[in-house]
Design a protein around this motif. Structure first.
Motif, mmCIF file in Angstrom:
data_model
loop_
_atom_site.group_PDB
_atom_site.id
_atom_site.type_symbol
_atom_site.label_atom_id
_atom_site.label_comp_id
_atom_site.label_asym_id
_atom_site.label_seq_id
_atom_site.Cartn_x
_atom_site.Cartn_y
_atom_site.Cartn_z
ATOM 1 N N UNK A 1 0.766 -1.665 0.388
ATOM 2 C CA UNK A 1 -0.215 -0.072 -0.151
ATOM 3 C C UNK A 1 1.005 1.498 0.134
ATOM 4 N N UNK A 2 0.387 2.775 -0.708
ATOM 5 C CA UNK A 2 1.477 3.679 -0.101
ATOM 6 C C UNK A 2 0.860 4.365 1.380
ATOM 7 N N UNK A 3 1.898 4.908 1.694
ATOM 8 C CA UNK A 3 1.394 5.396 2.296
ATOM 9 C C UNK A 3 1.651 6.961 2.585
ATOM 10 N N UNK A 4 1.504 7.391 1.016
ATOM 11 C CA UNK A 4 1.830 8.927 0.979
ATOM 12 C C UNK A 4 0.801 9.428 -0.336
ATOM 13 N N UNK A 5 0.048 10.314 -0.066
ATOM 14 C CA UNK A 5 -0.860 11.151 -0.893
ATOM 15 C C UNK A 5 -0.111 11.609 -1.161
ATOM 16 N N UNK A 6 -0.187 12.660 -2.826
ATOM 17 C CA UNK A 6 0.558 13.308 -3.307
ATOM 18 C C UNK A 6 0.116 14.420 -4.266
ATOM 19 N N UNK A 7 -0.708 15.908 -3.227
ATOM 20 C CA UNK A 7 -1.562 16.669 -3.644
ATOM 21 C C UNK A 7 -0.657 17.339 -4.789
ATOM 22 N N UNK A 8 0.181 18.226 -4.416
ATOM 23 C CA UNK A 8 1.250 19.191 -4.902
ATOM 24 C C UNK A 8 2.427 18.418 -5.932
ATOM 25 N N UNK A 9 2.546 17.939 -6.946
ATOM 26 C CA UNK A 9 3.463 17.193 -7.836
ATOM 27 C C UNK A 9 5.356 16.932 -6.783
ATOM 28 N N UNK A 10 5.598 18.681 -6.265
ATOM 29 C CA UNK A 10 6.647 18.564 -5.413
ATOM 30 C C UNK A 10 6.997 17.295 -4.325
ATOM 31 N N UNK A 11 5.765 17.233 -3.392
ATOM 32 C CA UNK A 11 5.671 16.647 -2.916
ATOM 33 C C UNK A 11 6.314 15.340 -2.892
ATOM 34 N N UNK A 12 6.026 14.209 -4.908
ATOM 35 C CA UNK A 12 6.281 13.468 -4.178
ATOM 36 C C UNK A 12 8.160 13.630 -4.227
ATOM 37 N N UNK A 13 8.569 14.617 -4.385
ATOM 38 C CA UNK A 13 10.295 14.188 -4.167
ATOM 39 C C UNK A 13 10.327 14.481 -3.030
ATOM 40 N N UNK A 14 9.449 14.500 -1.861
ATOM 41 C CA UNK A 14 10.218 14.385 -0.679
ATOM 42 C C UNK A 14 9.870 13.174 0.088
#
Length: 296
Positions: A1-14
């Motif tokens: 499962x994914x533990x992350x929800x990306x709203x702004x694409x920049x967050x994917x790099x965090x």
């Protein structure tokens, strides 16, 4: 499962796709106040209803202090000493390096504090803390008692002078400085048993004092309680569905999804990129592609 929800694409790099959200310990009643001790390789946090401070390291869980006077929030000062907010004694204390406990503040203008909640230390050594009423409203996280003061944010100078610096919030809770010290963020979680607005406010720091207070962000799932900043000035906040990452301009970038209501957070680990999360009955952590600020 994914533990992350990306709203702004920049967050994917965090976040790191192969770095899991781990539950490190469970079985508590309500946990808050994590603080990292890098020199000791351990985390301290409060199991408030059970009146104890817990120590976690890679070997497991031990009790650091019991009774803890229903301690809640903690931080470390510039000398590495533990600074704690105590509901039961309605005070802020410092644990000296020899183990002795020094009282930093327990009253203001002749009246007892309510139940100090969260605490931080500024670059000039001043201690800032919030004083909502949660610890004296019931017997669950302290002792039900008469409230003598409104709920303020206080600053205690290096020479011990206490000053109420924010007096227009309903129940100030978590607080944190921006990396450059030019902004102060304070979560207002509202009075207990009320429908007060709940949001994060931001203040400009001018001559060492907060001015121009305004709403920075409103959490949509539950409310903000504990907040911390990363090295780029992004604010990470607790929420009912996990941890929310908020950009310096106030927009929501993404979430770390946690299966319990999150209370507080702090950065730690050898690279300051491990986010420790206290959430209702458990302690969690996740490695991020971000580094926290003000991490001992």
């Amino acid at each position: 499962m994914s533990f992350f929800e990306v709203i702004d694409p920049v967050f994917a790099t965090y976040v790191l796709g192969n770095a899991p959200l781990k539950r490190l310990a469970t079985g508590f009643d309500w946990v808050e106040g994590p603080v990292w001790f890098g020199d000791a390789g351990c985390l301290l946090f409060s199991d408030i209803p059970n009146n104890r401070i817990v120590r976690w390291n890679e070997e497991g869980i031990t009790t650091y202090r019991q009774p803890s006077n229903f301690a809640n929030g903690h931080t470390r000062d510039q000398q590495g000493r533990l600074v704690s907010c105590e509901h039961g004694t309605r005070r802020v204390t410092r644990t000296e390096l020899d183990g002795k406990v020094t009282v930093i503040a327990d009253s203001y203008q002749g009246k007892r504090l309510n139940s100090p909640n969260d605490v931080i230390v500024a670059a000039d050594g001043a201690i800032w803390f919030t004083d909502p009423h949660y610890g004296i409203m019931t017997d669950y996280e302290g002792t039900k008692s008469e409230q003598e003061l409104d709920c303020y944010v206080y600053r205690v100078s290096a020479d011990g002078n206490i000053e109420a610096v924010i007096t227009d919030m309903k129940a100030p809770n978590g607080l944190a400085f921006s990396p450059d010290g030019k902004r102060l963020y304070v979560a207002d979680t509202g009075r207990m048993f009320s429908s007060d607005p709940q949001h994060i406010r931001v203040f400009d720091m001018v001559d060492g004092l907060p001015v121009n207070g305004r709403i920075f962000h409103t959490i949509t799932a539950g409310c903000a309680d504990g907040i911390r900043l990363d090295s780029d000035g992004n604010l990470w906040s607790s929420a009912a569905d996990g941890v929310h990452c908020i950009a310096p301009d106030g927009h929501l970038m993404g979430k770390i999804l946690v299966p319990e209501t999150v209370s507080n957070i702090c950065f730690g680990g050898h690279a300051k990129n491990r986010l420790f999360i206290t959430a209702t009955t458990s302690l969690y952590s996740v490695i991020l592609n971000r580094r926290g600020v003000q991490v001992p």
